[in-house]
Design an enzyme around this catalytic site. Structure first.
Site, PDB file in Angstrom:
ATOM      1  N   LYS A 264       0.893  -1.319   0.006  1.00 49.95           N
ATOM      2  CA  LYS A 264      -0.089   0.115   0.009  1.00 49.95           C
ATOM      3  C   LYS A 264       0.950   1.093   0.038  1.00 49.95           C
ATOM      4  CE  LYS A 264      -3.115   2.648   3.225  1.00 49.95           C
ATOM      5  NZ  LYS A 264      -3.969   2.758   4.349  1.00 49.95           N
ATOM      6  N   ASP A 269      -2.804  10.192   3.552  1.00 47.30           N
ATOM      7  CA  ASP A 269      -4.173   9.857   3.804  1.00 47.30           C
ATOM      8  C   ASP A 269      -4.811  10.799   4.521  1.00 47.30           C
ATOM      9  OD1 ASP A 269      -6.498   8.416   4.204  1.00 47.30           O
ATOM     10  OD2 ASP A 269      -5.597   6.881   5.504  1.00 47.30           O
ATOM     11  N   LYS A 276     -10.081  12.536   8.199  1.00 50.10           N
ATOM     12  CA  LYS A 276      -9.712  12.307   9.725  1.00 50.10           C
ATOM     13  C   LYS A 276      -9.584  13.655  10.488  1.00 50.10           C
ATOM     14  CE  LYS A 276      -6.356   8.795   8.206  1.00 50.10           C
ATOM     15  NZ  LYS A 276      -7.167   7.553   8.928  1.00 50.10           N
ATOM     16  N   ASP A 287       1.594   6.591   5.290  1.00 48.92           N
ATOM     17  CA  ASP A 287       0.495   5.585   4.809  1.00 48.92           C
ATOM     18  C   ASP A 287       1.059   4.816   3.463  1.00 48.92           C
ATOM     19  OD1 ASP A 287      -1.597   4.364   5.667  1.00 48.92           O
ATOM     20  OD2 ASP A 287      -2.803   5.613   4.375  1.00 48.92           O
ATOM     21  N   ASP A 346     -12.131   6.574   4.210  1.00 47.30           N
ATOM     22  CA  ASP A 346     -11.016   6.640   5.092  1.00 47.30           C
ATOM     23  C   ASP A 346     -10.519   5.051   4.775  1.00 47.30           C
ATOM     24  OD1 ASP A 346      -8.682   7.207   6.433  1.00 47.30           O
ATOM     25  OD2 ASP A 346      -9.799   7.624   8.242  1.00 47.30           O
ATOM     26  N   GLU A 348      -9.389   3.173   2.419  1.00 45.66           N
ATOM     27  CA  GLU A 348      -8.786   3.289   1.227  1.00 45.66           C
ATOM     28  C   GLU A 348      -7.834   2.462   0.818  1.00 45.66           C
ATOM     29  OE1 GLU A 348      -7.608   5.017   3.504  1.00 45.66           O
ATOM     30  OE2 GLU A 348      -5.429   4.873   2.937  1.00 45.66           O
ATOM     31  N   ARG A 350      -7.355  -0.676   1.629  1.00 45.54           N
ATOM     32  CA  ARG A 350      -7.924  -2.139   1.241  1.00 45.54           C
ATOM     33  C   ARG A 350      -8.342  -1.886  -0.413  1.00 45.54           C
ATOM     34  NH1 ARG A 350     -12.054  -2.314   6.061  1.00 45.54           N
ATOM     35  NH2 ARG A 350     -10.473  -1.140   6.851  1.00 45.54           N
TER      36      ARG A 350
HETATM   37  N1  BES Z   1      -4.029   4.795   7.093  1.00 46.27           N
HETATM   38  C1  BES Z   1      -5.059   4.382   8.094  1.00 46.27           C
HETATM   39  C2  BES Z   1      -4.684   3.335   9.091  1.00 46.27           C
HETATM   40  C3  BES Z   1      -3.520   3.631  10.068  1.00 46.27           C
HETATM   41  C4  BES Z   1      -4.203   4.281  11.342  1.00 46.27           C
HETATM   42  C5  BES Z   1      -2.174   4.022   9.705  1.00 46.27           C
HETATM   43  C6  BES Z   1      -3.168   4.745  12.261  1.00 46.27           C
HETATM   44  C7  BES Z   1      -1.433   4.226  10.645  1.00 46.27           C
HETATM   45  C8  BES Z   1      -1.801   4.405  11.657  1.00 46.27           C
HETATM   46  C9  BES Z   1      -6.155   3.595   7.104  1.00 46.27           C
HETATM   47  O1  BES Z   1      -6.330   3.780   5.735  1.00 46.27           O
HETATM   48  C10 BES Z   1      -7.407   4.098   7.855  1.00 46.27           C
HETATM   49  O2  BES Z   1      -7.744   5.072   7.720  1.00 46.27           O
HETATM   50  N2  BES Z   1      -8.140   2.992   8.333  1.00 46.27           N
HETATM   51  C11 BES Z   1      -9.425   3.250   8.961  1.00 46.27           C
HETATM   52  C12 BES Z   1     -10.349   2.081   8.635  1.00 46.27           C
HETATM   53  C13 BES Z   1     -11.775   2.530   9.033  1.00 46.27           C
HETATM   54  C14 BES Z   1     -12.377   3.640   8.547  1.00 46.27           C
HETATM   55  C15 BES Z   1     -12.738   1.165   8.812  1.00 46.27           C
HETATM   56  C16 BES Z   1      -9.252   2.877  10.645  1.00 46.27           C
HETATM   57  O3  BES Z   1      -8.396   2.253  10.846  1.00 46.27           O
HETATM   58  O4  BES Z   1      -9.724   3.869  11.456  1.00 46.27           O
HETATM   59 ZN    ZN Z   2      -4.678   4.730   4.930  1.00 47.42          ZN
HETATM   60 ZN    ZN Z   3      -7.609   5.872   5.666  1.00 47.61          ZN
END
Ligand code: BES
Ligand code: ZN
Ligand code: ZN
Length: 496
Positions: A264, A269, A276, A287, A346, A348, A350
């Site tokens: 990824k 992000d 966020k 990210d 968010d 994204e 996956r």
């Molecule tokens: N890039 C984030 C995940 C992340 C969180 C990386 C903390 C590093 C530190 C990912 O794209 C994300 O935002 N995931 C969300 C998914 C949710 C909306 C289902 C998350 O984990 O909050």
């Molecule tokens: Zn992300």
């Molecule tokens: Zn995200």
């Protein structure tokens, strides 16, 4: 930083600091430490007696101008309990010694092997530790630590033929530098590392390493109908890229496995329309850590030359809330043909992995590994300690975990039971891009990716909690860690 293997007896080595390790046990003055005690006319035994030299992990005892030694300093680093001591500890202790001395303005020093940890394998571990520790994340700081740099390190007391030691050194350097290559990319801010910049840097690395490279631009991505990646990228003015780097061994067997490595690379992000919170958002420049990991792996493999073909696919994009951004409720058609209901923009990572994995399979991958800073949920589950390791079939994952263990990267197996698959069902499309809100967010994210890996043996590494240190460690600067590079390289080298 120059590193050389030193053959002289320790007392004669002229160096700013001679460094060795002391174990936390009653008989601390033993082996190499006993020899040092004799050479210095027993300067160490009294310290052990008084409680100043305990051998506790990372304890630093520094003696200046020790008599009987040509060295200007003697540094004794605590190594903890001997029965718990592992190569991972040796890597960290070596790194801790480097950072301790560097912060004091020392420019050259000598690591003196301890008995039982003085073969070629230990030398490789020590060299990795030196490179990992010497990395700094202050790329854009005008005034860097007052010129405090390590110029050279000697490695003394290691046993083995010079050919063995030399190749252990080369391997340690390659692994350490490849891990640092990943870290230097991860450390870049998103204005300096857009998807196009990342593709340029990946292509330059591939060319330098003699690897085949192809960069897919937005037209090619559209032609391939990578709808999941396009959906994420459409909110940004920066166009996406897909980086494809291929290693092909000489004498490739027709029935040999083909490994697809998918990383990824969201260069920033924001969360998109499901934006966020501002607090801590600056960290989302990392990210793209999964993509950088895979590029570091390819850099190392180019020289180590495994017997399997390896195809690295890195989908790269920003996740921005621009006027054309995808919105919650939108439905996207992935390259594989599966339809996805976007519940949260968010989630994204996956989405871009879905198309990356489908493309790796299209190029002939028979086995898959993906790495991604995928979920906050994995940080909740495992803190910043372990990488969350998912995979099917379980036997494939178990083999991978052995590699992680061998190189000292902490990873923990996570469940992939069908119960979690239920949670990503959608009422309008084939699947939805988030779970049902009942928890298990790292697992439902893994299941989403598996919907595209399907029955191809697949490993998924969620490195969200482990790709970045918020605090300095004794053995490493804070910032990007380069986790998983060494595990994946080890695993590929054992595959055939
Ligand atoms: N890039 C984030 C995940 C992340 C969180 C990386 C903390 C590093 C530190 C990912 O794209 C994300 O935002 N995931 C969300 C998914 C949710 C909306 C289902 C998350 O984990 O909050
Ligand atoms: Zn992300
Ligand atoms: Zn995200």
């Amino acid at each position: 930083m120059q590193i050389q293997i030193e053959a002289q007896p320790f007392a004669a080595i002229s160096t700013e600091a001679l460094v060795t390790f002391v174990f936390d046990k009653d008989e601390r003055i033993e082996g190499t430490v006993a020899l040092l005690d004799q050479a210095t006319q027993s300067k160490l035994a009294p310290l052990a007696k008084s409680g100043e030299l305990t051998g506790k992990m990372f304890e630093m005892v520094l003696l200046h101008y020790p008599q009987g030694l040509a060295a200007q300093r003697l540094l004794l680093v605590g190594a903890g309990k001997p029965d718990k001591f592992s190569p991972a500890d040796l890597r960290r202790l070596t790194g801790a010694a480097l950072r301790y001395l560097k912060s004091r303005g020392v420019k050259n020093f000598t690591i003196l092997a301890r008995e039982g940890n003085g073969g070629a394998a230990a030398l490789q571990t020590v060299v990795e530790g030196l490179f990992i520790a010497n990395f700094e994340s202050d790329t854009y700081r005008s005034k860097k630590d007052n010129g405090k740099v390590i110029e050279s390190v000697k490695l003394a007391g290691f046993e083995g033929s010079s050919a063995e030691l030399e190749s252990a050194y080369e391997r340690g350097k390659l692994l350490g530098e490849s891990q640092n290559f990943a870290r230097s990319l991860i450390n870049e801010p998103s204005n300096k590392l857009t998807p196009r910049n990342l593709a340029d840097r990946a292509a330059a690395m591939a060319k330098e390493s003699g690897l085949a490279v192809e960069i897919l631009d937005e037209d090619k991505i559209a032609e391939l109908k990578m709808g999941a990646l396009i959906g994420v990228a459409q909110g940004s003015v920066e166009p996406p890229r897909v980086i494809v780097i291929t290693y092909t061994p000489a004498n490739l067997r027709a029935d040999a496995p083909v490994l697809g490595l998918v990383g990824k690379a969201v260069t920033f992000d924001t969360g998109g329309i499901s934006i966020k919170p501002a607090d801590g958002m600056e960290k989302m420049k990392y990210d793209m850590g999964g993509g950088a990991t895979m590029l570091g792996v390819m850099r190392a493999l180019a020289q180590l030359k495994p017997s399997v073909k390896v195809i690295c696919v890195v989908p790269a994009t920003e996740n921005m809330p621009g006027g054309r951004a995808q919105k919650p409720g939108d439905v996207q058609v992935a390259m594989s043909g599966k339809t996805i209901e976007i519940i949260n923009t968010d989630a994204e990572g996956r989405l871009i992995l879905a198309d990356g994995i489908a493309y790796a399979k299209k190029l002939g991958a028979t086995h898959l590994i993906d790495a991604a800073t995928l979920t906050g949920a994995i940080v909740v589950a495992l803190a910043g300690v372990h990488v969350g390791a998912f995979g099917t079939p379980r036997e494939y994952l178990d083999r991978f975990l052995k590699s992680a263990d061998a190189v000292g990267e902490k990873m923990w197996p996570m469940p992939m039971d069908d119960d979690y698959q239920e949670m990503i069902k959608s009422s309008i499309a084939d699947i939805r891009n988030t779970g049902s809100g009942k928890g298990g967010g790292a697992i439902t994210a893994a299941w989403f990716i598996k919907e595209f890996a399907e029955d191809t043996p697949w490993i998924h590494l969620d490195i969200a909690g482990t790709a970045w240190f918020d605090e300095n460690k004794a053995w490493s600067a804070k910032g990007p860690t380069g986790i998983a590079v060494r595990s994946i390289v080890d695993f590929v080298m054992k595959m055939s």
